[in-house]
Design an enzyme around this catalytic site. Structure first.
Site, PDB file in Angstrom:
ATOM      1  N   ARG A 114      28.824 -48.349  -5.453  1.00  0.00           N
ATOM      2  CA  ARG A 114      28.444 -47.229  -4.569  1.00  0.00           C
ATOM      3  C   ARG A 114      27.716 -46.225  -5.448  1.00  0.00           C
ATOM      4  NH1 ARG A 114      31.788 -43.944  -0.057  1.00  0.00           N
ATOM      5  NH2 ARG A 114      31.188 -45.832   1.024  1.00  0.00           N
ATOM      6  N   HIS A 141      23.785 -48.554   4.160  1.00  0.00           N
ATOM      7  CA  HIS A 141      25.232 -48.803   4.103  1.00  0.00           C
ATOM      8  C   HIS A 141      25.513 -50.100   4.873  1.00  0.00           C
ATOM      9  CE1 HIS A 141      29.329 -48.105   3.402  1.00  0.00           C
ATOM     10  NE2 HIS A 141      29.547 -47.020   4.105  1.00  0.00           N
ATOM     11  N   GLN A 144      29.186 -51.152   6.049  1.00  0.00           N
ATOM     12  CA  GLN A 144      29.701 -50.411   7.200  1.00  0.00           C
ATOM     13  C   GLN A 144      29.128 -50.960   8.496  1.00  0.00           C
ATOM     14  OE1 GLN A 144      31.952 -47.634   7.365  1.00  0.00           O
ATOM     15  NE2 GLN A 144      31.858 -48.257   9.517  1.00  0.00           N
ATOM     16  N   ASP A 232      27.058 -39.856  12.684  1.00  0.00           N
ATOM     17  CA  ASP A 232      27.557 -39.766  11.306  1.00  0.00           C
ATOM     18  C   ASP A 232      27.414 -38.306  10.890  1.00  0.00           C
ATOM     19  OD1 ASP A 232      28.371 -40.362   8.699  1.00  0.00           O
ATOM     20  OD2 ASP A 232      26.424 -41.186   8.093  1.00  0.00           O
ATOM     21  N   CYS A 271      31.293 -43.936  11.243  1.00  0.00           N
ATOM     22  CA  CYS A 271      31.737 -44.641  10.028  1.00  0.00           C
ATOM     23  C   CYS A 271      32.858 -43.900   9.316  1.00  0.00           C
ATOM     24  CB  CYS A 271      30.554 -44.868   9.100  1.00  0.00           C
ATOM     25  SG  CYS A 271      29.831 -43.348   8.437  1.00  0.00           S
ATOM     26  N   ARG A 299      36.175 -52.845   8.483  1.00  0.00           N
ATOM     27  CA  ARG A 299      35.571 -52.887   7.142  1.00  0.00           C
ATOM     28  C   ARG A 299      36.205 -54.014   6.340  1.00  0.00           C
ATOM     29  NH1 ARG A 299      33.002 -48.462   4.886  1.00  0.00           N
ATOM     30  NH2 ARG A 299      32.546 -49.970   3.235  1.00  0.00           N
TER      31      ARG A 299
HETATM   32  N1  NVA Z   1      25.968 -40.846   5.530  1.00  0.00           N
HETATM   33  C1  NVA Z   1      27.239 -40.714   4.888  1.00  0.00           C
HETATM   34  C2  NVA Z   1      28.072 -41.946   5.050  1.00  0.00           C
HETATM   35  C3  NVA Z   1      29.461 -41.849   4.473  1.00  0.00           C
HETATM   36  C4  NVA Z   1      30.244 -43.117   4.609  1.00  0.00           C
HETATM   37  C5  NVA Z   1      27.041 -40.413   3.416  1.00  0.00           C
HETATM   38  O1  NVA Z   1      26.178 -41.027   2.774  1.00  0.00           O
HETATM   39  O2  NVA Z   1      27.730 -39.531   2.895  1.00  0.00           O
HETATM   40  N1   CP Z   2      32.706 -45.194   5.855  1.00  0.00           N
HETATM   41  C1   CP Z   2      32.857 -45.204   4.521  1.00  0.00           C
HETATM   42  O1   CP Z   2      32.089 -45.824   3.780  1.00  0.00           O
HETATM   43  O2   CP Z   2      33.960 -44.534   4.104  1.00  0.00           O
HETATM   44  P1   CP Z   2      34.302 -44.128   2.600  1.00  0.00           P
HETATM   45  O3   CP Z   2      33.238 -43.151   2.168  1.00  0.00           O
HETATM   46  O4   CP Z   2      35.660 -43.512   2.686  1.00  0.00           O
HETATM   47  O5   CP Z   2      34.271 -45.367   1.747  1.00  0.00           O
END
Ligand code: NVA
Ligand code: CP
Length: 315
Positions: A114, A141, A144, A232, A271, A299
């Site tokens: 990540r 992502h 997800q 989101d 998500c 997930r």
């Molecule tokens: N768009 C959000 C998704 C979190 C799972 C982010 O990148 O923070």
């Molecule tokens: N939805 C998602 O990716 O959650 P986290 O940021 O908690 O991993």
């Protein structure tokens, strides 16, 4: 080092994996989920197909779901994990992504990362001799959205032909949803204000695959007749809180009034983590149309199948 006999399967984006692979993964996820219904969560699946395998996870950003669901996914497949925050690795003080990829490939069987920068995932994959999985970047992502598709299959018994409405920021989640729609035959109608559109490359790529995707500025029109309503956070990780952005996105909050314009039996997805009172009203996220806890659980199920595909055990 000699080249591997078969190309390594990375899971970087849905379009790279392709429709056939995605269908195989979703089909496997449905079966595996059913086969272990009611079991203790830590018990391995009967076939424990990844016994002896280890997944390393690198986090440059916070995570609850991705961290725990991948860890449990490996346990259920009979394997193990090593979880690392990038800041405590040499990567965090300048060791190159390429060298990190080469070294980790000697210790573990797959790597999930990540990161802020999508280019880093591609670089890791270019230099790793084991599968690399995108656990979220600023661009996409895909894990997800595998879970989101599984949730829609669970609820609607189909994916192709469904109509999805996205309300909010044109972010990493939306990019993966647009890709998914173009591959799996569902329509995506995007309700977002000017200035917060998804990347043009993502839209062009989807259209070149024959997608039905459009941007609609009026949130009510975006949601009209939708089977799935998705949103989101307005401020993604790594972005600074901007009053102007919040103000522009405010009309796109998913409210009970907005949901009332969707198709009968429409499902609400998010998500998570959510910002109740910003992108979604309490009455929607905690209401009867919300599938967010199943979505979060999925997930785990979807990623097990992603892992099996990466290891060449599917598709
Ligand atoms: N768009 C959000 C998704 C979190 C799972 C982010 O990148 O923070
Ligand atoms: N939805 C998602 O990716 O959650 P986290 O940021 O908690 O991993």
């Amino acid at each position: 080092m000699s080249a591997p006999l078969t190309p390594v399967r990375h899971f970087l984006d849905l379009a790279d994996a392709g429709a056939e692979a995605i269908a195989a993964m979703l089909g496997d996820a449905v079966e595996r989920k059913q086969a272990r219904a009611g079991w203790p969560k830590g018990r391995a699946d009967a076939d424990a197909p990844l016994a002896g395998h280890t997944l390393a996870m690198i986090f440059e950003k916070n995570s609850t779901r991705t961290r725990v669901s991948f860890d449990m996914a490996m346990r259920q497949l009979g394997g193990t994990t090593i979880v690392m925050d990038a800041g405590s690795m040499q990567l965090g003080r300048g060791e190159s992504v390429a060298d990190t990829a080469r070294v980790l490939s000697r210790y573990v069987d797959a790597i999930m990362i990540r990161t802020d920068d999508h280019a880093k995932v591609a670089e890791l994959a270019a230099h790793a001799s084991v599968p690399v999985i995108n656990g979220l970047t600023d661009w996409s992502h895909p894990c997800q959205v595998m879970a989101d598709m599984l949730t829609v299959i669970d609820r609607k018994a189909a994916l192709a032909g469904t109509r999805w409405a996205w309300l909010g920021d044109g972010n990493n989640m939306l990019h993966s949803i647009v890709e998914a729609g173009s591959l799996m035959g569902f329509e995506v109608r995007i309700g977002c204000p000017a200035g917060y559109d998804p990347a043009i490359e993502v839209l062009e790529g989807a259209l070149s695959r024959g997608a039905t995707v459009q941007i609609v500025r009026d949130p009510a029109k975006a949601v009209a007749g939708a089977d799935v309503v998705v949103t989101d956070t307005w401020i993604s990780m790594g972005q600074s809180h901007a009053e102007a952005k919040i103000a522009a996105l405010s009309p796109y909050q998913v409210t009970p009034e907005i949901m009332a314009g969707a198709a009968e039996g429409a499902v609400f997805l998010h998500c998570l983590p959510a910002h109740r009172g910003e992108e979604v009203a309490d009455a929607v996220i905690d209401g009867p149309q919300s599938a967010i806890w199943d979505e979060a659980e999925n997930r785990l199920h979807a990623q097990k199948s992603v892992l099996l595909w990466c290891f060449g055990l599917l598709g």
